[in-house]
Scaffold this active site. Structure first.
Site, PDB file in Angstrom:
ATOM      1  N   GLU A 164      -3.035  10.681   3.697  1.00 42.13           N
ATOM      2  CA  GLU A 164      -4.148  10.443   4.503  1.00 42.13           C
ATOM      3  C   GLU A 164      -4.293  11.841   5.348  1.00 42.13           C
ATOM      4  O   GLU A 164      -3.298  12.451   5.735  1.00 42.13           O
ATOM      5  CB  GLU A 164      -3.636   9.441   5.229  1.00 42.13           C
ATOM      6  N   HIS A 224       3.835   1.204   2.491  1.00 44.11           N
ATOM      7  CA  HIS A 224       3.614   0.292   3.550  1.00 44.11           C
ATOM      8  C   HIS A 224       4.253  -1.049   2.616  1.00 44.11           C
ATOM      9  O   HIS A 224       3.297  -1.593   1.736  1.00 44.11           O
ATOM     10  CB  HIS A 224       2.145  -0.137   3.819  1.00 44.11           C
ATOM     11  N   ASP A 247       0.316   5.055   0.716  1.00 44.04           N
ATOM     12  CA  ASP A 247      -0.694   6.053   1.316  1.00 44.04           C
ATOM     13  C   ASP A 247       0.089   7.470   0.745  1.00 44.04           C
ATOM     14  O   ASP A 247       0.974   7.802   1.598  1.00 44.04           O
ATOM     15  CB  ASP A 247      -0.666   5.984   2.664  1.00 44.04           C
ATOM     16  N   GLU A 300       0.896  -0.995   0.053  1.00 39.71           N
ATOM     17  CA  GLU A 300       0.110   0.153  -0.081  1.00 39.71           C
ATOM     18  C   GLU A 300       0.975   0.953  -0.006  1.00 39.71           C
ATOM     19  O   GLU A 300       1.897   1.348   0.710  1.00 39.71           O
ATOM     20  CB  GLU A 300      -0.750  -0.012   1.257  1.00 39.71           C
TER      21      GLU A 300
END
Ligand SMILES: *[C@@H]1O[C@H](CO)[C@@H](O)[C@H](O)[C@H]1NC(C)=O
Length: 444
Positions: free
Chosen positions: A232, A243, A229, A227
């Protein structure tokens, strides 16, 4: 072999995690730009799809629910639910509060509709009716504008990438016939166990309804994948967080081996559930991001994120001015970029476990960045930690210690029941998406 058996399996294949026919699925259209050099971009006609988990799931051939509230109701075994439940088409505006207009997508937090109340949403950008748009991030730059002035403490307007299959899992799992057209195949670095279907199978055997979420539960299987991101955020805090996972593609985990948010030991899985985050507030620069601050969240701004070998860099543009990510002021951590040194030093300075390296570190993250990703645009609240990890002090006992303070939200903020009643009309708008080689998407 009997004729009957052949017929039975044919039926199962037709219905399994398939699509219903109560409501035609019509994806909202959304344009974006593919760039080759500054000022040189071409418009792409795309569309978006809402994730399968938000959809009405009912018994094939009728209108009886398979799943209602936070429980499976119409079937009980994995095989029965997999073969007899179908996903329905969506009314994007009326049921889910999701609207597109030209190059913009807006997501309203709470939407009351004929059959109940919808909370948050998660949508994917598509290349066609049945395929997600795939992005290779390495060497490229992803840019979008965001308006999030109404996202208060506890809300998270998240724009990110995950390594879902382009077809939503239909070729990997033959029992999934609905596919990307119905938003199937989600995965992330938490190894999502709140999904009704994982790996083409109903996640029903052992499903536990949540005790504080009327719509969610946790099942035995989780959907895992790397992942990225990109964003956020709410109007108080923001973070950019890679991640990695040991396995650099969609994969299924089982129960406690999943790790992440939904398991007792968040470090148990093969993915880095925490990631290596750059949140300017957490990195010591508390006057950088927020209403009236350097990046003023009371009005629209542009977020630019660049991906290269072992390096992720994000900056902003607001009112035509480029705003660099600030250098950290945390003792022992330097710079304004995410790279190997930053991650290592940050974990040490904050006394956080270096799960990033345990699952393969930059070697796995680089491998992932060279692969293909699906773009996720979402708005959510947090029934596990009230989003305090993004915008307040977390964990509470680390308040005012290195890495403990992540934003200016109170420690008792972000309780989903409060957020849902007080900020029902909160809306995030993502627009003007641009993608191309580093340096191609903005002129500043
Ligand atoms: C970060 O620090 C470097 C080295 O001192 C400096 O050149 C750079 O301008 C700083 N960046 C920002 C955004 O302040």
């Amino acid at each position: 072999m009997s004729r009957k058996l052949a017929f039975a399996s044919l039926l199962a294949a037709a219905a399994a995690q398939g699509a219903g026919n109560q409501q035609t699925e019509t994806h909202p259209k959304m344009t974006w730009k593919r760039c080759s050099a500054p000022g040189s971009c071409t418009t792409v006609n795309g569309e978006v799809v809402i994730d399968a988990n938000w959809r009405w799931l009912h018994l094939d051939g009728g209108t009886d629910n398979c799943y209602d509230g936070n429980e499976w109701t119409g079937c009980s075994s994995e095989s029965e639910c997999t073969s007899s439940c179908v996903l329905e088409g969506a009314d994007y505006t009326k049921t889910y509060g999701a609207k597109t207009s030209g190059d913009a997508l807006s997501l309203q937090f709470v939407t009351k509709h004929e059959y109940g109340t919808n909370i948050g949403s998660r949508l994917y950008l598509m290349a066609s009716q049945s395929k997600y748009q795939m992005f290779t991030l390495m060497g490229n730059e992803f840019t979008f504008d965001v308006e999030l002035s109404t996202l208060d403490c506890g809300l998270n307007g998240a724009l990110y990438f995950v390594m879902m299959d382009a077809d939503g899992g239909t070729s990997r799992y033959s029992s999934n016939t609905a596919g990307a057209k119905y938003g199937t195949g989600y995965c992330d670095a938490q190894c999502a166990r709140d999904l009704k279907f994982v790996g083409g199978k109903a996640n029903v055997e052992g499903w536990k309804p949540s005790d504080n979420d009327a719509n969610a539960g946790v099942g035995p299987m989780g959907g895992c994948c790397p992942e990225m991101d990109v964003w956020e955020s709410n109007s108080h805090s923001s973070a950019v967080t890679p991640h990695p996972c040991e396995t650099v593609e969609y994969h299924v985990c089982e129960t406690t081996n999943c790790g992440g948010t939904y398991s007792d030991d968040r470090f148990a899985g093969g993915c880095d559930a925490n990631g290596c985050d750059f949140n300017p507030y957490r990195m010591g620069v508390q006057d950088f991001y927020g209403a009236g601050k350097t990046v003023d969240t009371s009005k629209e701004f542009t977020v630019v994120t660049q991906f290269s070998e072992g390096l992720i860099y994000q900056f902003f543009v607001q009112d035509g001015v480029k705003i660099d990510m600030p250098n950290t002021t945390v003792q022992g951590v330097e710079g304004n970029k995410i790279n190997e040194e930053f991650c290592k030093n940050q974990f040490a300075a904050f006394d956080d476990r270096d799960r990033f390296n345990e699952v393969g570190g930059w070697s796995k993250m680089n491998e992932a960045l060279r692969g293909e990703w699906v773009l996720v645009m979402s708005l959510w609240d947090d029934h596990y930690a009230n989003m305090l990890w993004l915008d307040s002090s977390y964990p509470p006992e680390k308040a005012s210690q290195p890495g403990g303070d992540r934003g200016d939200c109170p420690q008792d903020s972000g309780v989903p029941s409060d957020v849902e009643s007080q900020h029902a009309s909160a809306t995030v708008t993502y627009s003007n998406i641009r993608f191309g080689p580093i340096g191609s998407t903005v002129e500043v």
